[in-house]
Enzyme design. Sequence first.
Site, PDB file in Angstrom:
ATOM      1  N   GLU A  78       1.181  -3.928  -6.589  1.00 54.87           N
ATOM      2  CA  GLU A  78       0.374  -3.482  -5.446  1.00 54.87           C
ATOM      3  C   GLU A  78       0.559  -1.978  -5.323  1.00 54.87           C
ATOM      4  O   GLU A  78       1.466  -1.406  -5.953  1.00 54.87           O
ATOM      5  CB  GLU A  78       0.800  -4.214  -4.157  1.00 54.87           C
ATOM      6  CG  GLU A  78       0.289  -5.649  -4.103  1.00 54.87           C
ATOM      7  CD  GLU A  78       0.607  -6.360  -2.790  1.00 54.87           C
ATOM      8  OE1 GLU A  78      -0.282  -6.425  -1.940  1.00 54.87           O
ATOM      9  OE2 GLU A  78       1.726  -6.836  -2.627  1.00 54.87           O
ATOM     10  N   HIS A 103      -3.828  -3.169  10.698  1.00 53.60           N
ATOM     11  CA  HIS A 103      -3.138  -4.214   9.930  1.00 53.60           C
ATOM     12  C   HIS A 103      -1.698  -4.456  10.351  1.00 53.60           C
ATOM     13  O   HIS A 103      -1.259  -5.598  10.456  1.00 53.60           O
ATOM     14  CB  HIS A 103      -3.188  -3.797   8.456  1.00 53.60           C
ATOM     15  CG  HIS A 103      -2.640  -4.789   7.495  1.00 53.60           C
ATOM     16  ND1 HIS A 103      -3.148  -6.071   7.370  1.00 53.60           N
ATOM     17  CD2 HIS A 103      -1.621  -4.705   6.584  1.00 53.60           C
ATOM     18  CE1 HIS A 103      -2.473  -6.723   6.423  1.00 53.60           C
ATOM     19  NE2 HIS A 103      -1.540  -5.919   5.952  1.00 53.60           N
ATOM     20  N   ARG A 159       3.959   1.579   5.672  1.00 51.77           N
ATOM     21  CA  ARG A 159       4.668   0.481   5.005  1.00 51.77           C
ATOM     22  C   ARG A 159       4.189   0.259   3.567  1.00 51.77           C
ATOM     23  O   ARG A 159       2.987   0.268   3.295  1.00 51.77           O
ATOM     24  CB  ARG A 159       4.463  -0.811   5.802  1.00 51.77           C
ATOM     25  CG  ARG A 159       5.179  -1.998   5.212  1.00 51.77           C
ATOM     26  CD  ARG A 159       5.076  -3.178   6.129  1.00 51.77           C
ATOM     27  NE  ARG A 159       3.712  -3.631   6.294  1.00 51.77           N
ATOM     28  CZ  ARG A 159       3.080  -4.468   5.465  1.00 51.77           C
ATOM     29  NH1 ARG A 159       3.701  -4.935   4.402  1.00 51.77           N
ATOM     30  NH2 ARG A 159       1.846  -4.831   5.710  1.00 51.77           N
ATOM     31  N   ARG A 191      -1.161   3.173   0.834  1.00 52.88           N
ATOM     32  CA  ARG A 191      -2.161   2.579   1.715  1.00 52.88           C
ATOM     33  C   ARG A 191      -2.762   3.559   2.732  1.00 52.88           C
ATOM     34  O   ARG A 191      -3.963   3.538   2.988  1.00 52.88           O
ATOM     35  CB  ARG A 191      -1.449   1.463   2.474  1.00 52.88           C
ATOM     36  CG  ARG A 191      -2.309   0.307   2.775  1.00 52.88           C
ATOM     37  CD  ARG A 191      -1.462  -0.779   3.353  1.00 52.88           C
ATOM     38  NE  ARG A 191      -1.251  -1.841   2.393  1.00 52.88           N
ATOM     39  CZ  ARG A 191      -0.669  -2.990   2.684  1.00 52.88           C
ATOM     40  NH1 ARG A 191      -0.233  -3.209   3.899  1.00 52.88           N
ATOM     41  NH2 ARG A 191      -0.524  -3.920   1.777  1.00 52.88           N
ATOM     42  N   HIS A 243      -5.153  -1.306   6.943  1.00 53.37           N
ATOM     43  CA  HIS A 243      -5.328  -1.812   5.571  1.00 53.37           C
ATOM     44  C   HIS A 243      -6.650  -1.267   5.052  1.00 53.37           C
ATOM     45  O   HIS A 243      -7.660  -1.310   5.750  1.00 53.37           O
ATOM     46  CB  HIS A 243      -5.338  -3.347   5.557  1.00 53.37           C
ATOM     47  CG  HIS A 243      -5.081  -3.907   4.203  1.00 53.37           C
ATOM     48  ND1 HIS A 243      -6.012  -3.836   3.191  1.00 53.37           N
ATOM     49  CD2 HIS A 243      -3.999  -4.525   3.669  1.00 53.37           C
ATOM     50  CE1 HIS A 243      -5.501  -4.393   2.099  1.00 53.37           C
ATOM     51  NE2 HIS A 243      -4.280  -4.818   2.362  1.00 53.37           N
TER      52      HIS A 243
HETATM   53  C1  SIN Z   1      -2.209  -7.557   1.148  1.00 55.91           C
HETATM   54  O1  SIN Z   1      -2.229  -8.614   0.551  1.00 55.91           O
HETATM   55  O2  SIN Z   1      -2.828  -6.561   0.802  1.00 55.91           O
HETATM   56  C2  SIN Z   1      -1.384  -7.449   2.376  1.00 55.91           C
HETATM   57  C3  SIN Z   1       0.031  -7.456   2.002  1.00 55.91           C
HETATM   58  C4  SIN Z   1       0.813  -6.602   2.934  1.00 55.91           C
HETATM   59  O3  SIN Z   1       0.274  -6.159   3.958  1.00 55.91           O
HETATM   60  O4  SIN Z   1       1.974  -6.336   2.627  1.00 55.91           O
END
Ligand code: SIN
Length: 521
Positions: free
Chosen positions: A117, A353, A388, A291, A245
Site C-alpha cells: 500500500e 477517513h 497515518r 495518502r 482517504h
Molecule cells: C484501505 O484499504 O485503503 C484502507 C486501509 C487503511 O485505512 O489503513
Amino acid sequence: MDVIKTDLLIIGGGMSGCVAALRAASHGLDVVLTVKEKDPLECNTYHAQGGIVYKGKKDSPEELAKDILVAGDSAGYPPAVKMMTKEGPKLVKEILIDWANVPFSTDSSGDLHLTGEAAHSVRRIIHVDDFTGKAIETSLMKLVKENSNISVNTMCVAIDLLTEQHHTNDLMAVYRKPTCMGAYLFNIKSQRVDAYLAKATILATGGFSRIYLFTTNIEGAIGDGFAMGHRAGVDLINMEYVQFHPTAFRYKDSKCFLISEAMRGEGAVLKTPDGNTFMKKYHRDGSLAPRDVVARAIHKEMFENKYPHVLLDIASYMKAEKIKTRFPNIYETCLAHDVDITSQPIPVVPAAHFACGGVKVDLWGKTNIDRLYAIGEVSCTGVHGANRLASTSTLECLVWGDRAIRAIIKDKDYYLEYDPPKIKEWIYTGVEEPDLALIHQDMNVLRYVMWNYVGLDRTKERLKRAIEDLTHLKEDVENFYRYTTLSRELIELRHAIHTGLLVAQSAWLNKRSLGCHYRRS
Ligand code: SIN
C-alpha cells in the site's frame, strides 16, 4: 435508573474493544462490552478493506518504524512507533492467526499473501481478499460472544463518562485525582438511561469521520468518545490531523464506498477524467505517494479543472479474472452501481477517513483520568503523527487493546478493590418530543461546515467561520438537549457538534501545515 456493576466496562465493539474484552476475560475479569447498534458487527473495523501490517520478506521493525514516521510527516511519537513495530507482528500471529483463526489470503505456495500500500517500502500487509475487516471482526466477535465472562449489551448509546468529581455528592472528590467510574448509557430498547459502574473503563468508540459530508465511515462514527472524554476532562491532542482517504467511490448523493489503497498497491493508477496520469507531478511515488499527498493532489486537480472526480484505473493493469478474485467486494459493489471495474475506470474522490489524533494516552492506553483507558481510533497514541500509514490502524487496535489489559492486570488489586461511590440519580429534564427534521438538519449543517471549512484545504477565514457557526450550533443543541426527550439521534448530534468544534479549534490553533493538516493561510 438501573445500575449495572462490572469489573471492566468497554464502550465500543470494534477490533480494539474485542481484543481488550477477550484479554480481560482470559484473566477472569467480568466484562461488559456495549455497542450502539443492534448488530454488534456493525462498526468501522467490519468495513475495513485493506489489511493489517505483518512483516515483509526483507523487513524489520526498524524499516516499518521508518515508514510510519515518514508517512506521519515526522510528527509521530518514536517510542510508541518503536514499541508497536516490535510487538505488533507478534500479536498478529498470536491473536489473529493462531487464536482467532482469521482466514488470511495465501499465495500459490500456501504462504500468507503480502500486499503493498502507499508509502510502505516493502510488501508487508496481510489481508483477506478485500474484506479483511469483516473477517477479523467476525472472528473476534465470535470469540467474544462465546466467552461467559463477557456480556455484550447492544443498542446502548453512551451519553457521558461518570467521574467522581462530576457525578457524586462527595465534596472532597475535586481534591483527588480525577477518577472515572463508568458511564451513563441510553438504552434504545427501554428508552431509559442506565448507569454502568466499573472498576476500570475503556473508551473504544472509534472515530468521527462521519461528521464530514463525504466519508468512508459508518453512520455511527460521529465522535462519541472524543466529546465524552472532553466533557469529563481528558486531554485530547492532534485533533486537526483528519486523514482523507484519496479514493472513495461516490455513488449516490453524498454516499461513498471505500476503494482500498491495496488496489493502487497492486498496480492501479490514478488518471484525470480524460485519461492522463497526473500524480508524478506531485510526488515521485506517483499513485503510491503518502495518502495526504494523494488526497490533496486529487482535490487540487478537481478544483482547478472543475472535474467532478478523477479515475482509478485497475482494468488496464490487471486481468479481469484476477480483479474479481483479489477485489471481490469492490468489484460487486461497483457493479451494483453500474461500474464494471474489469473494463472501466472507477470514478473516485477523497473522503474523510480517519482521526489521527484523539484522547491522549500513554504506551499502555492510560488517559490522564484514573481508571480510564482509550484504545483504537478514539485514542491518540502518537503512532500516526500528522498522517497515518495504511493498514496500521488495525495493528494499533491490537497492540493497545492488549496493552491496556496488561496494565490493568499488573495492578489487578488496585483495580478490583475499588467500589465506585454512589452516584447522582439521572434526572430526565426533557419533556418535548424530538423533532427529527431539526436534528437531521443540524447534522447536515455540521457535515457541510466540516467539509467546506475544516476539510482538505483550510484557511484562516474558513476556520474562523467554522468556529463561529459551530459555537452557535452547539449552544442551540445544548438547549435542545435539555428540554427534549432523549433519543439516539439527539445524543449523537450533541457528541458530533462537540467533536466538530474540537477539530475546528485545533485546526485554527495550529498554523503550520503538516501531514493531513493543510493550511493555505
Ligand atoms: C484501505 O484499504 O485503503 C484502507 C486501509 C487503511 O485505512 O489503513
